[in-house]
Every structure is written in structure tokens, then in C-alpha cells.
Write a protein that holds these residues in place. Structure first.
Motif, short mmCIF file in Angstrom:
data_model
loop_
_atom_site.label_atom_id
_atom_site.label_comp_id
_atom_site.label_asym_id
_atom_site.label_seq_id
_atom_site.Cartn_x
_atom_site.Cartn_y
_atom_site.Cartn_z
N GLU A 110 0.83 -1.21 0.00
CA GLU A 110 0.00 0.00 0.00
C GLU A 110 0.86 1.26 0.00
OE1 GLU A 110 -2.93 2.49 -0.50
OE2 GLU A 110 -3.09 0.32 -0.70
N THR A 111 1.97 1.25 0.72
CA THR A 111 2.88 2.39 0.71
C THR A 111 3.46 2.61 -0.68
OG1 THR A 111 3.45 2.05 3.05
CG2 THR A 111 4.98 3.38 1.72
N ALA A 112 3.85 1.51 -1.33
CA ALA A 112 4.40 1.61 -2.69
C ALA A 112 3.36 2.16 -3.65
CB ALA A 112 4.86 0.23 -3.15
N LEU A 113 2.12 1.72 -3.51
CA LEU A 113 1.06 2.20 -4.41
C LEU A 113 0.75 3.67 -4.17
CD1 LEU A 113 -1.42 -0.84 -4.37
CD2 LEU A 113 0.55 -0.41 -5.86
N ARG A 114 0.80 4.10 -2.93
CA ARG A 114 0.54 5.52 -2.64
C ARG A 114 1.58 6.40 -3.30
NH1 ARG A 114 -0.99 3.87 2.75
NH2 ARG A 114 1.07 4.45 3.52
N ARG A 115 2.83 5.94 -3.34
CA ARG A 115 3.88 6.74 -3.99
C ARG A 115 3.57 6.92 -5.48
NH1 ARG A 115 9.31 3.78 -1.49
NH2 ARG A 115 9.11 4.61 0.64
N ILE A 116 3.19 5.83 -6.14
CA ILE A 116 2.91 5.91 -7.57
C ILE A 116 1.66 6.73 -7.84
CG2 ILE A 116 2.35 4.57 -9.64
CD1 ILE A 116 5.31 4.49 -8.71
N ARG A 117 0.63 6.53 -7.04
CA ARG A 117 -0.59 7.34 -7.23
C ARG A 117 -0.28 8.82 -7.05
NH1 ARG A 117 -3.18 3.57 -3.32
NH2 ARG A 117 -4.06 1.82 -4.52
N ALA A 118 0.56 9.14 -6.08
CA ALA A 118 0.92 10.54 -5.85
C ALA A 118 1.69 11.11 -7.03
CB ALA A 118 1.75 10.66 -4.57
N ALA A 119 2.60 10.32 -7.60
CA ALA A 119 3.37 10.78 -8.75
C ALA A 119 2.46 11.04 -9.95
CB ALA A 119 4.44 9.75 -9.11
N VAL A 120 1.53 10.11 -10.19
CA VAL A 120 0.62 10.24 -11.33
C VAL A 120 -0.34 11.40 -11.11
CG1 VAL A 120 -1.22 9.09 -12.60
CG2 VAL A 120 0.82 7.81 -11.95
N VAL B 84 7.57 5.96 -14.16
CA VAL B 84 8.04 4.58 -14.17
C VAL B 84 8.09 4.08 -12.73
CG1 VAL B 84 9.91 3.03 -14.83
CG2 VAL B 84 9.45 5.08 -16.20
N ALA B 85 7.46 2.95 -12.49
CA ALA B 85 7.50 2.34 -11.16
C ALA B 85 8.65 1.35 -11.10
CB ALA B 85 6.18 1.64 -10.85
N ASP C 95 4.01 -9.76 -9.04
CA ASP C 95 2.75 -9.36 -8.40
C ASP C 95 2.79 -7.89 -8.01
OD1 ASP C 95 1.75 -11.92 -8.68
OD2 ASP C 95 2.23 -12.53 -6.62
N ARG C 96 3.92 -7.45 -7.46
CA ARG C 96 4.07 -6.04 -7.08
C ARG C 96 3.98 -5.16 -8.32
NH1 ARG C 96 6.53 -3.08 -2.79
NH2 ARG C 96 5.41 -4.61 -1.51
N ALA C 97 4.59 -5.57 -9.41
CA ALA C 97 4.56 -4.78 -10.63
C ALA C 97 3.14 -4.63 -11.16
CB ALA C 97 5.45 -5.42 -11.70
N HIS C 98 2.36 -5.71 -11.13
CA HIS C 98 0.95 -5.63 -11.55
C HIS C 98 0.21 -4.57 -10.73
CE1 HIS C 98 0.25 -8.63 -14.61
NE2 HIS C 98 0.90 -9.55 -13.93
N ALA C 99 0.41 -4.57 -9.43
CA ALA C 99 -0.27 -3.62 -8.57
C ALA C 99 0.17 -2.19 -8.86
CB ALA C 99 -0.01 -3.97 -7.10
N LEU C 100 1.44 -1.99 -9.15
CA LEU C 100 1.95 -0.65 -9.47
C LEU C 100 1.36 -0.13 -10.78
CD1 LEU C 100 5.67 -1.30 -8.47
CD2 LEU C 100 4.07 0.19 -7.25
N VAL C 101 1.19 -1.02 -11.75
CA VAL C 101 0.55 -0.62 -13.00
C VAL C 101 -0.91 -0.25 -12.75
CG1 VAL C 101 -0.17 -1.42 -15.29
CG2 VAL C 101 2.13 -1.94 -14.44
#
Length: 297
Positions: free
Chosen positions: A138-148, A159-160, A175-181
Motif C-alpha cells: 500500500e505504501t508503494a502504491l501511494r507513492r505511484i498514485r501521488a506521482a501520477v 516509471v514504477a 505481483d508487485r509490478a501488476h499492482a503498481l501498473v
């Protein structure tokens, strides 16, 4: 003369179009603005700005000691010297999600075409060192959502990067990469893969552009551009190659002076004055001066 004539917006569009071509894009790492001009003059597809190189340039190890302002300033200096699109290593985004968004906007303003944000814990370390760890999903996803969400130009490439391969294994990294996309990443950078089979597994699992890191002395084999193209990679970076070459030559030159008392023996290994002036486009500056100072009082 002075800086690139291509705008940042045009570079971002060009990068998107190049990614859509299906061919492998090669991005050597620039260790300073002048080397970015050299990369362009040799016909490469883009310029990479490595966090490890910026750290080393400051005399620091790559363990998260650089700041957002230092990285943004140096990346902007490099990006503005080339008409090629530049992608920068933005580490973990330099803080919480709001800081990530601010980092992305600063990089946009500095003229970058994209960046990668990673899922390591903060402070991070070089992706090819042992002992690193990744944050929870969830922390990783929040970073990418914030960037986007933070970017204002939709063509700015987010790029994640995931370092999960070395921490939890290949399946966990995919699995982590799928979630980041799913969180909005435009592309994925799977760090520290160890074999062609692992690159192939990522390509089979994902339908977004993939970035391969061909760094020397790392975890995996150095694959050729042809091999990476066959594996379906879209971008390859050579992050520290030019810095290592330059520092190796600097060591040899200093040793020569100590041993012989002169640099005469390494002149044939140097960029000549004419080559440097050509890369700097001295002639254009001279013509510009003649055009300004062409009057008499």
C-alpha cells in the motif's frame, strides 16, 4: 547554442512516441551536462540521470543522502543541454506521498521527460547491494498514485521501479509490478533481475513498457541491446558506465603524472581541444557575438 532548442513538452511527446514504436530505446547515463551533449551527438535515444551518479558526483554513497532539490537541480542542468528526452532516478520520491507529488512537479519544471519512483524503504540503497528492503504494497502504491496525480503534463512518464525481486523473489516482484501498473504507472523497472529468463517472465506477465538496467558489476549478466530487444524490453539504461569510464581514465592520468612528471604519455587518450570546442559549439557563440558587437560608437 546555450541550451537545447526542443521544449520539455516536445521531448515528452517524443519519448511517448518512441515507446510506441516497439523498438528498444537506449539511454546512457550522463554524469554531467556536457556528457549529455555527447550522448546526443552519438545518436542515442535519450539520456538517463542516475541517482547513484548524482550521489557519487557529490562524494556521497548511494544510500538516500541526496535531497529532492539537489537531484532536481542537477537533472535539470543535464536535461536542458540535450534535445533528447531525459529520465531521472527520483529514488523513493523524497518523502511521503505529498512530497512525491512535489518532486514530480519540480522535475516537470526542470525539463525532465520522466522519472522512476521505487518501492524501497527510506533511506534506500543501491539496487544491486545486499540487505535492501521494500515497503509494504500500500505504501508503494501511494507513492505511484501521488506521482501520477501530481504531474500536470500527462506525457510525463512515471516509471514504477520495484526492488522486490531481491527481497521476496521473482513471483512477488511480478505481483508487485501488476499492482503498481494498476495504481497508474506508465512503465515498470524491475531492478536486479538475474537472468534473461527473468526478463522474459516480466515481459510475459505485463503489457506496459519495461525498463532494463544494464549496470556493471551488478547482480545480473550484461545483455546486449539485441538480446534485450528480443526479450521485449522497451528501454535500457547504462546508468554509471560513463562515470566509471571517466573516473578510470582520470585515475590513469593522475598515475601517469605521478610516475613520469608529465601527462605527455596519455595525450592520445584525451578529448582534444578541437573536439571539446566542437561539442560545445564554440562557432555558434562566436557568430552570435559578431552579430551583437557589429557597431561603432
Amino acid at each position: 547554442m546555450l541550451y537545447a532548442t526542443t521544449t520539455a513538452a516536445e521531448k515528452r511527446v517524443a519519448l511517448r512516441e518512441a515507446l510506441g514504436s516497439g523498438r528498444l530505446l537506449r539511454l546512457p547515463g550522463a554524469f554531467n551536462p556536457l556528457s549529455a551533449r555527447l550522448i546526443e551527438s552519438k545518436g542515442f535515444d535519450g539520456v538517463y540521470v542516475s541517482g547513484a551518479v548524482i550521489s557519487a558526483d557529490l562524494g556521497l554513497p548511494d544510500i538516500g543522502l541526496t535531497t529532492a532539490s539537489e537531484v532536481t537541480l542537477r537533472a535539470g542542468q543535464i536535461a536542458r543541454q540535450s534535445n533528447l528526452p531525459s529520465i531521472v532516478d527520483a529514488d523513493t520520491g523524497f518523502g511521503e506521498p505529498m512530497n512525491v507529488a512535489r518532486t514530480v512537479q519540480g522535475l516537470e519544471d526542470a525539463g525532465l521527460a520522466g522519472c522512476h519512483i521505487e518501492d524501497q524503504v527510506n533511506p534506500k540503497r543501491c539496487g544491486h547491494l545486499d540487505g535492501k528492503d521494500v515497503v509494504d504494497e500500500e505504501t508503494a502504491l501511494r507513492r505511484i498514485r501521488a506521482a501520477v496525480d501530481g504531474r500536470r503534463d500527462p506525457n510525463f512518464l512515471v516509471v514504477a521501479r520495484t526492488d522486490a525481486r531481491a527481497v521476496a523473489g521473482l513471483d512477488a516482484a511480478i505481483d508487485r509490478a501488476h499492482a503498481l501498473v494498476d495504481a497508474g504507472a506508465d512503465a515498470v523497472f524491475p531492478e536486479a533481475l538475474t537472468s534473461p529468463d527473468e526478463f522474459a517472465a516480466f515481459r510475459d506477465a505485463l503489457d506496459v513498457p519495461l525498463l532494463a538496467n544494464m549496470t556493471e558489476f551488478g547482480k545480473g549478466k550484461l545483455l546486449t541491446a539485441h538480446e534485450l530487444d528480443d526479450l521485449g524490453m522497451n528501454i535500457v539504461i547504462y546508468p554509471v558506465t560513463l562515470l566509471r569510464l571517466a573516473m578510470g581514465a582520470a585515475v590513469a592520468g593522475l598515475d601517469e603524472i605521478l610516475a613520469t612528471g608529465t601527462q605527455e604519455g596519455v595525450l592520445d587518450r584525451m578529448q582534444t581541444r578541437a573536439e571539446l570546442y566542437d561539442l560545445l559549439d564554440y562557432a555558434s557563440y562566436n557568430r552570435f557575438d559578431e552579430g551583437v558587437f557589429n557597431f561603432r560608437l
